[in-house]
Design an enzyme around this catalytic site. Structure first.
Site, PDB file in Angstrom:
ATOM      1  N   GLY A   1     -16.449 -27.596   1.860  1.00  0.00           N
ATOM      2  CA  GLY A   1     -17.528 -27.933   2.708  1.00  0.00           C
ATOM      3  C   GLY A   1     -18.820 -27.095   2.735  1.00  0.00           C
ATOM      4  O   GLY A   1     -18.796 -26.585   1.872  1.00  0.00           O
ATOM      5  N   ALA A   2     -19.541 -26.939   3.834  1.00  0.00           N
ATOM      6  CA  ALA A   2     -20.820 -26.179   3.713  1.00  0.00           C
ATOM      7  C   ALA A   2     -21.735 -26.836   2.558  1.00  0.00           C
ATOM      8  O   ALA A   2     -21.825 -25.927   1.684  1.00  0.00           O
ATOM      9  CB  ALA A   2     -20.635 -24.748   3.595  1.00  0.00           C
ATOM     10  N   LEU A   3     -21.611 -28.097   2.424  1.00  0.00           N
ATOM     11  CA  LEU A   3     -22.044 -28.838   1.294  1.00  0.00           C
ATOM     12  C   LEU A   3     -23.834 -28.602   1.051  1.00  0.00           C
ATOM     13  O   LEU A   3     -24.393 -28.308   1.941  1.00  0.00           O
ATOM     14  CB  LEU A   3     -21.742 -30.157   1.207  1.00  0.00           C
ATOM     15  CG  LEU A   3     -20.540 -30.628   1.522  1.00  0.00           C
ATOM     16  CD1 LEU A   3     -20.350 -32.164   1.537  1.00  0.00           C
ATOM     17  CD2 LEU A   3     -19.623 -29.928   0.412  1.00  0.00           C
ATOM     18  N   HIS A   4     -23.862 -28.615  -0.296  1.00  0.00           N
ATOM     19  CA  HIS A   4     -25.521 -28.366  -0.618  1.00  0.00           C
ATOM     20  C   HIS A   4     -25.771 -29.135  -1.899  1.00  0.00           C
ATOM     21  O   HIS A   4     -24.697 -30.117  -2.361  1.00  0.00           O
ATOM     22  CB  HIS A   4     -25.831 -26.993  -1.095  1.00  0.00           C
ATOM     23  CG  HIS A   4     -24.937 -26.434  -2.067  1.00  0.00           C
ATOM     24  ND1 HIS A   4     -24.425 -26.602  -3.418  1.00  0.00           N
ATOM     25  CD2 HIS A   4     -23.780 -25.349  -1.930  1.00  0.00           C
ATOM     26  CE1 HIS A   4     -23.700 -25.998  -3.978  1.00  0.00           C
ATOM     27  NE2 HIS A   4     -23.245 -25.332  -3.001  1.00  0.00           N
TER      28      HIS A   4
ATOM     29  N   HIS B   1     -23.138 -29.530  -4.762  1.00  0.00           N
ATOM     30  CA  HIS B   1     -22.104 -30.555  -4.418  1.00  0.00           C
ATOM     31  C   HIS B   1     -22.385 -32.117  -4.509  1.00  0.00           C
ATOM     32  O   HIS B   1     -21.608 -32.662  -5.173  1.00  0.00           O
ATOM     33  CB  HIS B   1     -21.363 -30.120  -2.881  1.00  0.00           C
ATOM     34  CG  HIS B   1     -20.918 -28.979  -2.594  1.00  0.00           C
ATOM     35  ND1 HIS B   1     -21.378 -28.290  -1.930  1.00  0.00           N
ATOM     36  CD2 HIS B   1     -19.742 -28.400  -3.123  1.00  0.00           C
ATOM     37  CE1 HIS B   1     -20.611 -27.061  -1.533  1.00  0.00           C
ATOM     38  NE2 HIS B   1     -19.617 -27.193  -2.453  1.00  0.00           N
TER      39      HIS B   1
ATOM     40  N   GLN C   1      -6.397 -19.343  -0.644  1.00  0.00           N
ATOM     41  CA  GLN C   1      -7.008 -18.644  -1.719  1.00  0.00           C
ATOM     42  C   GLN C   1      -8.168 -17.484  -1.159  1.00  0.00           C
ATOM     43  O   GLN C   1      -8.785 -17.127  -2.193  1.00  0.00           O
ATOM     44  CB  GLN C   1      -7.899 -19.916  -2.302  1.00  0.00           C
ATOM     45  CG  GLN C   1      -9.025 -20.520  -1.785  1.00  0.00           C
ATOM     46  CD  GLN C   1      -9.732 -21.560  -2.366  1.00  0.00           C
ATOM     47  OE1 GLN C   1      -9.191 -22.780  -2.362  1.00  0.00           O
ATOM     48  NE2 GLN C   1     -10.992 -21.328  -2.915  1.00  0.00           N
TER      49      GLN C   1
ATOM     50  N   GLN D   1     -12.856 -20.527 -12.542  1.00  0.00           N
ATOM     51  CA  GLN D   1     -12.230 -21.590 -11.793  1.00  0.00           C
ATOM     52  C   GLN D   1     -11.860 -22.919 -12.682  1.00  0.00           C
ATOM     53  O   GLN D   1     -10.936 -23.629 -12.667  1.00  0.00           O
ATOM     54  CB  GLN D   1     -12.667 -21.705 -10.395  1.00  0.00           C
ATOM     55  CG  GLN D   1     -12.057 -23.013  -9.427  1.00  0.00           C
ATOM     56  CD  GLN D   1     -12.491 -23.329  -8.240  1.00  0.00           C
ATOM     57  OE1 GLN D   1     -12.006 -22.344  -7.281  1.00  0.00           O
ATOM     58  NE2 GLN D   1     -13.287 -23.997  -7.945  1.00  0.00           N
TER      59      GLN D   1
ATOM     60  N   MET E   1     -27.136 -22.420  -6.380  1.00  0.00           N
ATOM     61  CA  MET E   1     -26.511 -22.911  -5.064  1.00  0.00           C
ATOM     62  C   MET E   1     -25.199 -22.340  -4.690  1.00  0.00           C
ATOM     63  O   MET E   1     -24.454 -22.657  -5.308  1.00  0.00           O
ATOM     64  CB  MET E   1     -26.760 -24.207  -4.979  1.00  0.00           C
ATOM     65  CG  MET E   1     -28.327 -24.612  -4.910  1.00  0.00           C
ATOM     66  SD  MET E   1     -28.662 -26.498  -4.584  1.00  0.00           S
ATOM     67  CE  MET E   1     -30.426 -26.485  -5.089  1.00  0.00           C
TER      68      MET E   1
ATOM     69  N   SER F   1     -22.370 -22.152  -1.134  1.00  0.00           N
ATOM     70  CA  SER F   1     -22.207 -22.134   0.274  1.00  0.00           C
ATOM     71  C   SER F   1     -22.346 -20.666   0.912  1.00  0.00           C
ATOM     72  O   SER F   1     -22.786 -20.702   2.049  1.00  0.00           O
ATOM     73  CB  SER F   1     -20.864 -22.492   0.794  1.00  0.00           C
ATOM     74  OG  SER F   1     -20.583 -23.958   0.069  1.00  0.00           O
TER      75      SER F   1
HETATM   76  O1  PAF Z   1     -14.672 -24.409  -5.517  1.00  0.00           O
HETATM   77  C1  PAF Z   1     -13.849 -24.755  -4.235  1.00  0.00           C
HETATM   78  O2  PAF Z   1     -14.833 -24.951  -3.344  1.00  0.00           O
HETATM   79  C2  PAF Z   1     -12.525 -24.280  -4.022  1.00  0.00           C
HETATM   80  O3  PAF Z   1     -12.044 -23.487  -4.699  1.00  0.00           O
HETATM   81  C3  PAF Z   1     -11.568 -25.749  -4.312  1.00  0.00           C
HETATM   82  C4  PAF Z   1     -11.567 -26.052  -5.714  1.00  0.00           C
HETATM   83  C5  PAF Z   1     -12.091 -26.893  -3.477  1.00  0.00           C
HETATM   84  C6  PAF Z   1     -10.255 -25.525  -3.885  1.00  0.00           C
HETATM   85  O4  PAF Z   1     -10.077 -25.265  -2.606  1.00  0.00           O
END
Ligand code: PAF
Length: 294
Positions: free
Chosen positions: A38-41, A44, A68, A162, A195, A197
């Site tokens: 979330g907190a999209l920009h 995303h 995480q 990641q 960019m 969040s």
């Molecule tokens: O990159 C992220 O926003 C998070 O690490 C993910 C991949 C959604 C997993 O919670």
């Protein structure tokens, strides 16, 4: 399941979503998936566009995954703006939103059962500064993948390490053939800040300072020469400290496996990576060094 506006369907329950997607799959449609917290920009939304361009339907999940966060304060302060996110996703033409509660993702609780063998990625860079972080990422992404079973998984290259971890997770799950991992480029603000969040947590002064990371990465890209890279790395780290950052790392590493490169042969493709704090806000960024790619 609930219809939001004209175009988007919202699911809160994993079983409902899985059943719905099963029907779509049986009718021959392919599924693209963008997991988010979330907190999209715009970054995303560009991943959503990529998913819509490569699959028939796109699923976006919003779930702030507690397992995480190695730092509880970071979890508590993680920006949440679900109402605004829903609007943005609707405008971007997202057909399906998955917005689960913690109990939906972790019906057995949030303790970790699996240990994912992600090799050196566990201890390098983010792995070393955020112990357990990638185990939590694998845990949630595996769960989400098993619910959505996407043909295409789209993730942002801003989280370079990641992306590698998720590629390894697909291998561990035996899903390399089943789900194609697509990487979306890092989107930047006009002044170069990647960019993220977390940028919302920067105050105006920190926001001004934050552009130093992009300046640094661009400088490394310009200045790098074959030979020993130690001085360049040290100088880069000191430069960021001088700009007011608390530096976790500035690293120049193999773009293929992230192993740190001390002496560069001029040919090995490289990536420069930075993680640094401005007061309480931790920013990460990276840049593929294009001299190595020519
Ligand atoms: O990159 C992220 O926003 C998070 O690490 C993910 C991949 C959604 C997993 O919670």
């Amino acid at each position: 399941m609930a219809r939001i506006g004209l175009n988007m369907i919202l699911f809160k329950h994993a079983n409902d979503l899985a059943l719905y997607l099963d029907k779509q799959r049986k009718s021959g449609l392919t599924i693209g998936f963008v997991p988010t917290m979330g907190a999209l920009h715009e970054g995303h939304l560009s991943l959503v566009k990529q998913a819509l361009a490569t699959a028939d339907i796109a699923v976006v999940s919003i779930f702030v995954n507690p397992t995480q966060f190695n730092d509880p304060a970071d979890f508590e302060k993680y920006p949440v703006s679900t109402g605004q996110d829903i609007q943005l996703l609707e405008q971007a033409g997202t057909p399906i939103l998955f917005l689960p509660a913690v109990s939906e993702i972790y019906p057995q609780g949030t303790d970790r059962i699996n240990n994912y063998d992600i090799g050196r990625l566990e201890t390098l860079l983010e792995g070393s500064f955020r112990p357990g972080h990638f185990q939590g990422v694998c845990q949630v992404v595996e769960r989400l993948l098993r619910i959505v079973e996407p043909d295409v998984l789209v993730m942002g290259q801003k989280d370079y390490q990641q992306c590698m971890v998720i590629s390894r997770l697909l291998q561990l799950m035996g899903w390399q053939e089943r789900t194609r991992l697509l990487l979306g480029p890092t989107l930047r603000e006009a002044d170069g800040l990647a960019m993220s969040s977390r940028n919302r947590r920067l105050n105006p002064e920190e926001r001004r300072q934050s552009t130093a990371i992009y300046q640094l990465l661009s400088g490394i890209n310009k200045d790098i020469r074959p030979g020993n890279l130690q001085a360049l790395k040290q100088h880069s780290s000191a430069w960021l400290v001088n700009k007011g950052f608390r530096v976790d790392y500035v690293e120049i590493a193999s773009a293929a496996d992230l192993s740190p490169v001390e002496d560069w042969d001029g040919k090995t493709p490289l990536v420069a990576l930075v993680a640094a704090f401005l007061n309480q806000v931790r920013l990460i960024d990276n840049m593929l060094l294009d001299k190595t790619i020519r």
